[in-house]
Design a protein around this motif. Structure first.
Motif, PDB file in Angstrom:
ATOM      1  N   PRO A 221       0.800  -1.225   0.000  1.00 52.86           N
ATOM      2  CA  PRO A 221       0.000   0.000   0.000  1.00 52.86           C
ATOM      3  C   PRO A 221       0.832   1.274   0.000  1.00 52.86           C
ATOM      4  CG  PRO A 221      -0.832  -1.574   1.614  1.00 52.86           C
ATOM      5  CD  PRO A 221       0.487  -2.102   1.136  1.00 52.86           C
ATOM      6  N   GLU A 222       2.047   1.201   0.562  1.00 52.46           N
ATOM      7  CA  GLU A 222       2.878   2.396   0.674  1.00 52.46           C
ATOM      8  C   GLU A 222       3.444   2.863  -0.668  1.00 52.46           C
ATOM      9  OE1 GLU A 222       2.887  -0.057   2.871  1.00 52.46           O
ATOM     10  OE2 GLU A 222       2.063   1.105   4.543  1.00 52.46           O
ATOM     11  N   HIS A 231      -6.873   4.113   0.872  1.00 51.72           N
ATOM     12  CA  HIS A 231      -7.992   3.435   1.523  1.00 51.72           C
ATOM     13  C   HIS A 231      -7.501   2.473   2.605  1.00 51.72           C
ATOM     14  CE1 HIS A 231      -9.923   5.001  -1.997  1.00 51.72           C
ATOM     15  NE2 HIS A 231     -11.090   4.467  -1.705  1.00 51.72           N
ATOM     16  N   VAL A 232      -6.587   1.588   2.203  1.00 48.51           N
ATOM     17  CA  VAL A 232      -6.128   0.540   3.104  1.00 48.51           C
ATOM     18  C   VAL A 232      -5.324   1.117   4.258  1.00 48.51           C
ATOM     19  CG1 VAL A 232      -4.725  -1.542   3.278  1.00 48.51           C
ATOM     20  CG2 VAL A 232      -6.139  -1.171   1.257  1.00 48.51           C
ATOM     21  N   ILE A 233      -4.451   2.076   3.965  1.00 46.37           N
ATOM     22  CA  ILE A 233      -3.618   2.671   5.013  1.00 46.37           C
ATOM     23  C   ILE A 233      -4.480   3.324   6.081  1.00 46.37           C
ATOM     24  CG2 ILE A 233      -1.949   4.505   5.514  1.00 46.37           C
ATOM     25  CD1 ILE A 233      -0.698   3.916   2.761  1.00 46.37           C
ATOM     26  N   GLN A 234      -5.447   4.143   5.672  1.00 43.90           N
ATOM     27  CA  GLN A 234      -6.315   4.827   6.631  1.00 43.90           C
ATOM     28  C   GLN A 234      -7.194   3.842   7.387  1.00 43.90           C
ATOM     29  OE1 GLN A 234      -5.926   7.982   7.384  1.00 43.90           O
ATOM     30  NE2 GLN A 234      -4.354   8.152   5.791  1.00 43.90           N
ATOM     31  N   SER A 235      -7.639   2.796   6.707  1.00 40.00           N
ATOM     32  CA  SER A 235      -8.462   1.778   7.354  1.00 40.00           C
ATOM     33  C   SER A 235      -7.673   1.043   8.434  1.00 40.00           C
ATOM     34  CB  SER A 235      -8.973   0.780   6.319  1.00 40.00           C
ATOM     35  OG  SER A 235      -9.698  -0.257   6.930  1.00 40.00           O
ATOM     36  N   LYS A 236      -6.433   0.691   8.126  1.00 39.16           N
ATOM     37  CA  LYS A 236      -5.592  -0.010   9.106  1.00 39.16           C
ATOM     38  C   LYS A 236      -5.285   0.878  10.303  1.00 39.16           C
ATOM     39  CE  LYS A 236      -2.117  -2.378   7.303  1.00 39.16           C
ATOM     40  NZ  LYS A 236      -0.996  -2.701   6.375  1.00 39.16           N
ATOM     41  N   PHE A 259     -11.205  10.603   7.251  1.00 39.85           N
ATOM     42  CA  PHE A 259     -10.019   9.952   6.688  1.00 39.85           C
ATOM     43  C   PHE A 259     -10.341   8.573   6.099  1.00 39.85           C
ATOM     44  CE2 PHE A 259      -7.869  12.880   9.702  1.00 39.85           C
ATOM     45  CZ  PHE A 259      -7.068  13.537   8.790  1.00 39.85           C
ATOM     46  N   ILE A 260     -11.398   7.934   6.632  1.00 39.74           N
ATOM     47  CA  ILE A 260     -11.776   6.617   6.121  1.00 39.74           C
ATOM     48  C   ILE A 260     -12.703   6.801   4.922  1.00 39.74           C
ATOM     49  CG2 ILE A 260     -12.812   4.383   6.638  1.00 39.74           C
ATOM     50  CD1 ILE A 260     -12.396   4.981   9.598  1.00 39.74           C
ATOM     51  N   PRO A 261     -12.300   6.356   3.735  1.00 40.24           N
ATOM     52  CA  PRO A 261     -13.167   6.488   2.551  1.00 40.24           C
ATOM     53  C   PRO A 261     -14.251   5.413   2.549  1.00 40.24           C
ATOM     54  CG  PRO A 261     -11.120   5.417   1.962  1.00 40.24           C
ATOM     55  CD  PRO A 261     -11.006   5.758   3.421  1.00 40.24           C
ATOM     56  N   GLU A 262     -15.375   5.710   1.920  1.00 43.22           N
ATOM     57  CA  GLU A 262     -16.480   4.748   1.801  1.00 43.22           C
ATOM     58  C   GLU A 262     -16.792   4.102   3.150  1.00 43.22           C
ATOM     59  OE1 GLU A 262     -17.976   4.680  -0.997  1.00 43.22           O
ATOM     60  OE2 GLU A 262     -16.467   5.651  -2.273  1.00 43.22           O
TER      61      GLU A 262
END
Length: 372
Positions: A221-222, A231-236, A259-262
């Motif tokens: 993701p980075e 998406h994944v970074i903010q979710s984690k 910060f969390i999309p959808e």
């Protein structure tokens, strides 16, 4: 059409309470998470909560209608159900609306409807009948070929919609149903080998550029932290910051600051992880485990193969959604836009899931073989 008067009391005694409790609790958790994700506590609109609640009520009605009709009636109508499914998928390709790159929606102004959601159920019903008729010949090429030809049009039409995530759902539950029906292991092995060998062709000639990037970002993701990896970074971050007890309902900073999309749909589990912590997340997973185990149990005690295959198909459909959705929020699976059953916002998905639950309860209620 076999319809019981209202529903016989003897049938009601067989209804699975564990499934009903798990569905209700998951829906309640979803409504709470959706209200938090849409900022209701801070003056946000109740629109999403209201629509989801209406969808649940409509789903209950659809579930009750499903319970009244003997599930074997759907088997008798399997050819018609299959043809209608094909027509729906062709129609959405011609008249549908493109949403997020997938032409898989009908726009009715007030609401959008995704035909592939209801086709999941209709295909399980029709395919289960095919397996019931051919379960003794699935270890031969002559027996398996018509089954494959039955599958290809449905999955192919969904791929033409550019909805790879939904196509994977179909492939997953079809595989489970075939396995339950006793498909020969040589064909399972052959399918796995063929799948592995086809990966280079899929990568270079089938996958779109955005799909290839999505897989690469899933692995790292980075590499695109402000783009596809965001998406994944903010979710984690959200799930991890919830720690054991969570930050409290409506107190999630990643959620409330956007910060969390959808966050009310695909990434609803991130909101749960941040605000309810490990405790809340595990509680949700345990409810899903209860639901899955009860579906397997009803499949095991069903009075006929048709009922068994319906339950296995529904169980596998739920299982894929659960594993994929939760997995993508914690970086264990690629982002595919698959909703979390009964929890994520989405009328089409919720209605489909309620009908699916009705089918499983239907099989369980009629599990005794009637003897004269």
């Amino acid at each position: 059409m076999k319809i019981d008067n209202i529903i016989d009391k003897k049938l009601l005694k067989n209804i699975d309470i564990g499934i009903i409790i798990s569905v209700i609790l998951l829906f309640v958790a979803g409504i709470i998470a959706i209200s938090s994700a849409t900022g209701v506590a801070y003056g946000g609109s109740l629109r999403y909560v209201k629509i989801q609640s209406v969808a649940f009520v409509l789903g209950l009605i659809a579930m009750l209608i499903t319970l009244v009709i003997d599930y074997n009636t759907f088997g008798e109508m399997s050819k018609t159900i299959y043809i209608v499914s094909i027509i729906l998928l062709i129609s959405v390709l011609i008249f549908g609306k493109e949403v997020k790159g997938s032409k898989s929606w009908f726009d009715f102004g007030v609401v959008n409807f995704q035909p592939s959601e209801i086709v999941k159920i209709s295909f399980i019903l029709s395919f289960a009948k095919v397996l019931e008729k051919r379960e003794d010949t699935l270890d031969t090429f002559k027996g398996i070929l018509p089954v494959v030809l039955y599958i290809v049009p449905i999955v192919g039409l969904i791929l033409l919609q550019n909805d790879f995530g939904t196509a994977l759902v179909f492939v997953f539950f079809i595989a489970f149903m075939l396995f339950a029906a006793g498909i020969g292991y040589k064909y399972v092995f052959g399918a796995v080998v063929l799948g592995i060998l086809s990966l280079p062709l899929l990568w270079f000639y089938v996958f779109e550029d955005y799909q290839r990037k999505r897989i690469l970002v899933f692995l790292n993701p980075e590499m695109d932290p402000l783009g596809r990896g965001y998406h994944v970074i903010q979710s984690k971050i959200a799930v991890g910051s919830g720690q054991f007890w969570g930050k409290g309902l409506y107190q999630g900073t990643q959620n409330n600051l956007g910060f969390i999309p959808e966050r009310h749909t695909d990434f609803i589990f991130s909101v749960i992880g941040e605000e309810m912590g490990l405790v809340g997340s595990v509680a949700i997973i345990l409810l899903f485990m209860l639901l899955i185990m009860r579906c397997i149990y009803i499949a095991k005690i069903s009075k006929d193969s048709y009922g068994k295959y319906i339950c296995i198909g529904v169980m596998a459909m739920f299982l894929f959604h659960i594993l994929e959705n939760i997995g993508m929020t914690i970086g264990m699976m690629p982002v595919t836009g698959i909703p979390l059953p009964f929890v994520s916002y989405g009328g089409s998905s919720l209605l489909t899931n309620m009908i699916a639950i009705g089918l499983v309860l239907n099989v369980g209620m009629r599990r005794q073989v009637i003897r004269f």
